[in-house]
Design a protein around this motif. Structure first.
Motif, PDB file in Angstrom:
ATOM      1  N   ILE A 197     -19.508  -1.851 -25.542  1.00  0.00           N
ATOM      2  CA  ILE A 197     -19.819  -0.417 -25.457  1.00  0.00           C
ATOM      3  C   ILE A 197     -20.534  -0.024 -26.742  1.00  0.00           C
ATOM      4  N   THR A 198     -21.680   0.626 -26.591  1.00  0.00           N
ATOM      5  CA  THR A 198     -22.429   1.110 -27.748  1.00  0.00           C
ATOM      6  C   THR A 198     -22.686   2.599 -27.585  1.00  0.00           C
ATOM      7  N   ARG A 199     -22.435   3.328 -28.645  1.00  0.00           N
ATOM      8  CA  ARG A 199     -22.725   4.770 -28.625  1.00  0.00           C
ATOM      9  C   ARG A 199     -23.728   5.107 -29.714  1.00  0.00           C
TER      10      ARG A 199
ATOM     11  N   VAL B  17     -13.702  11.678 -26.054  1.00  0.00           N
ATOM     12  CA  VAL B  17     -14.636  12.532 -25.320  1.00  0.00           C
ATOM     13  C   VAL B  17     -14.281  12.494 -23.833  1.00  0.00           C
ATOM     14  N   ASP B  18     -14.682  13.528 -23.125  1.00  0.00           N
ATOM     15  CA  ASP B  18     -14.465  13.614 -21.680  1.00  0.00           C
ATOM     16  C   ASP B  18     -15.595  12.863 -20.986  1.00  0.00           C
ATOM     17  N   PHE B  19     -15.309  11.672 -20.517  1.00  0.00           N
ATOM     18  CA  PHE B  19     -16.344  10.801 -19.968  1.00  0.00           C
ATOM     19  C   PHE B  19     -16.846  11.275 -18.609  1.00  0.00           C
ATOM     20  N   ASN B  20     -16.109  12.118 -17.922  1.00  0.00           N
ATOM     21  CA  ASN B  20     -16.502  12.574 -16.591  1.00  0.00           C
ATOM     22  C   ASN B  20     -17.799  13.380 -16.604  1.00  0.00           C
ATOM     23  N   ALA B  21     -18.138  13.956 -17.765  1.00  0.00           N
ATOM     24  CA  ALA B  21     -19.348  14.782 -17.853  1.00  0.00           C
ATOM     25  C   ALA B  21     -20.616  13.943 -18.013  1.00  0.00           C
ATOM     26  N   TYR B  22     -20.485  12.622 -18.199  1.00  0.00           N
ATOM     27  CA  TYR B  22     -21.642  11.765 -18.434  1.00  0.00           C
ATOM     28  C   TYR B  22     -22.157  11.197 -17.108  1.00  0.00           C
ATOM     29  N   LYS B  23     -23.482  11.176 -16.973  1.00  0.00           N
ATOM     30  CA  LYS B  23     -24.116  10.732 -15.732  1.00  0.00           C
ATOM     31  C   LYS B  23     -24.571   9.273 -15.862  1.00  0.00           C
TER      32      LYS B  23
ATOM     33  N   PRO C 242     -11.167   5.096 -19.914  1.00  0.00           N
ATOM     34  CA  PRO C 242     -10.027   5.132 -20.840  1.00  0.00           C
ATOM     35  C   PRO C 242     -10.361   4.550 -22.214  1.00  0.00           C
ATOM     36  N   ILE C 243     -11.240   3.535 -22.246  1.00  0.00           N
ATOM     37  CA  ILE C 243     -11.623   2.937 -23.535  1.00  0.00           C
ATOM     38  C   ILE C 243     -12.380   3.956 -24.377  1.00  0.00           C
TER      39      ILE C 243
ATOM     40  N   SER D 169      -9.513  -4.425 -25.607  1.00  0.00           N
ATOM     41  CA  SER D 169      -8.882  -5.679 -25.195  1.00  0.00           C
ATOM     42  C   SER D 169      -7.402  -5.568 -24.876  1.00  0.00           C
ATOM     43  N   GLY D 170      -6.768  -4.507 -25.371  1.00  0.00           N
ATOM     44  CA  GLY D 170      -5.323  -4.399 -25.205  1.00  0.00           C
ATOM     45  C   GLY D 170      -4.553  -5.182 -26.243  1.00  0.00           C
ATOM     46  N   LYS D 171      -5.272  -5.810 -27.194  1.00  0.00           N
ATOM     47  CA  LYS D 171      -4.634  -6.612 -28.240  1.00  0.00           C
ATOM     48  C   LYS D 171      -4.576  -5.811 -29.529  1.00  0.00           C
ATOM     49  N   ALA D 172      -3.362  -5.688 -30.099  1.00  0.00           N
ATOM     50  CA  ALA D 172      -3.177  -4.869 -31.298  1.00  0.00           C
ATOM     51  C   ALA D 172      -3.122  -5.730 -32.561  1.00  0.00           C
TER      52      ALA D 172
END
Length: 426
Positions: free
Chosen positions: A421-423, A380-386, A372-373, A288-291
């Motif tokens: 987002i769920t992991r 983790v490097d998100f670029n590797a995810y399809k 970025p989130i 959210s950008g809220k701290a």
């Protein structure tokens, strides 16, 4: 006789005969009381006739062929087999200022309390069927419901019994074997007041809440019971759900039969992991950008049936984090529960266009928003995810790492804003 009635009343109040399993210790105590009463009565027989004896004591149901004459080698058997019946009907014998307190003859003869609507074809029900229906509702549902329908299903070889109304809170459907009278399938439900819940459940509440770090003084608020027996199962299985609450907290306990299988409750402040709370705040800031948002609620849910232990954090402005440990591994969810204005849709063409926009959302837009989130929360490097799309789950995609089972599920809005987002385990 008043003295003997008082003795019985003491035993009743000490032992939860109606709400707990009838233990061997209970049986032993009841046998002792039976022998004491028999000896007392025999000693007073010579002072009065049989008729006057009957008129001077409260009515007691006849249990089999009970006799005070001693029979060779059968005394113990008569006392033993009669004990359960006597214990079950005890309240019939308790008098208060000459008034019967609470008759529960159905505990001994359950079909005596079976309620049947007028005009039913009860000839279809054998005595065994009536007994199975009555005891099933009494023992598993905790109450007998008026039977509203009895129907022969000749093709399936079953008798169908319906009680209550499907639109009401109390309802039951029972299928019986037409040849044997045995239960085949059962489906029953009931909503009751918390004060109606059996003591064997209520006495567990405090310790169960404490076991997950919740407030043990939460008060019972409402109860739901669901009972099921499917084809091939041997006996009905009941699920009892108790909702608990006080001014600021909430809880819930689910029992399968008499065993607690799920416990949920708000965590006491001293039971909140500060490390987990700090991690959750960081996740909310990434989304959210809220701290440093204020914590609104922290709760825990332990589900033995599903094999999951979940901690839930709710923050100001409707953001939340959920952390789960389960049989399949660890799950983590961060989300925004705010309700944005939905796009106004005037006709079917606009609806189809909106759905198409959700499904065909630009992948690079999603990656720019969610990457970025995920990097900040999970490192983790998100670029590797399809990316994988599913036409049946509009507004949701998954990102999978092909070389492992690591999966991210991402929910988004039509403009690409990330909702959740769920992991891992969902």
């Amino acid at each position: 006789m008043r003295q003997k009635d008082e003795q019985w009343e003491k035993e009743i109040r000490k032992g939860p005969f109606a709400s707990s399993p009838f233990t061997e210790d209970h049986k032993r105590k009841v046998l002792q009381q039976v022998e004491w009463m028999k000896k007392s009565e025999e000693g007073s027989k010579g002072d009065r006739s049989e008729d006057s004896s009957r008129s001077s004591r409260p009515f007691r149901p006849q249990v089999g062929n009970v006799s005070h004459k001693r029979r060779p080698r059968r005394g113990l058997l008569v006392a033993g087999t009669g004990t359960l019946v006597i214990a079950a009907g005890l309240f019939l014998w308790i008098w208060d200022d000459g008034q019967l307190v609470k008759p529960v003859i159905e505990q001994v003869y359950p079909t005596a309390a079976l309620q049947l609507s007028d005009g039913l074809n009860t000839n279809l029900l054998t005595d065994k069927m009536k007994r199975n229906v009555a005891t099933t509702m009494r023992d598993d549902l905790g109450k007998q419901i008026r039977i509203t329908k009895v129907e022969d299903l000749p093709v399936s070889g079953r008798i169908y019994v319906e009680a209550g109304n499907e639109s009401e809170k109390e309802y039951a459907k029972i299928w019986l074997d037409a040849a044997t009278g045995n239960l085949r399938e059962v489906e029953m439900r009931r909503e009751m007041l918390a004060s109606e819940l059996e003591h064997r459940y209520l006495r567990q509440v405090s310790s169960l809440l404490q076991s997950i770090g919740s407030t043990p003084t939460l008060k019972p608020a409402s109860v739901r019971r669901y009972v099921s027996m499917k084809q091939g199962e041997l006996e009905p299985i009941s699920y009892t759900t108790l909702t608990l609450e006080n001014e600021n907290s909430y809880g819930e306990i689910v029992w399968q039969q008499d065993k607690a299988i799920s416990i949920t409750g708000d965590l006491r402040p001293d039971q909140i992991s500060q490390a987990a709370l700090a991690d959750a705040r960081n996740a909310i800031e990434a989304l959210s950008g809220k701290a440093n948002l204020d914590l609104v609620r922290a709760s825990r849910s332990k589900d033995d049936e599903l094999g999951k232990d979940t901690v839930f954090f709710s923050f100001k402005d409707n953001y939340f984090v959920q952390m789960t440990e389960g049989k399949e591994g660890v799950g983590y969810t961060v989300g925004d529960a705010n309700h944005y204005e939905q796009q106004e849709i005037g006709n079917i063409e606009e609806m189809e266009a909106y759905h198409e926009k959700l499904f065909n959302i630009d992948e690079s837009l999603l990656r720019d928003n969610v990457g970025p989130i995920i990097k900040k929360i999970f490192n983790v490097d998100f670029n590797a995810y399809k990316l994988h799309r599913n036409a049946e789950q509009l507004g949701m995609v998954t990102f999978e790492l092909e070389s492992s089972t690591d999966v991210f599920q991402v929910e988004y809005r039509e403009d690409g804003r990330i909702k959740m987002i769920t992991r891992g385990e969902l």
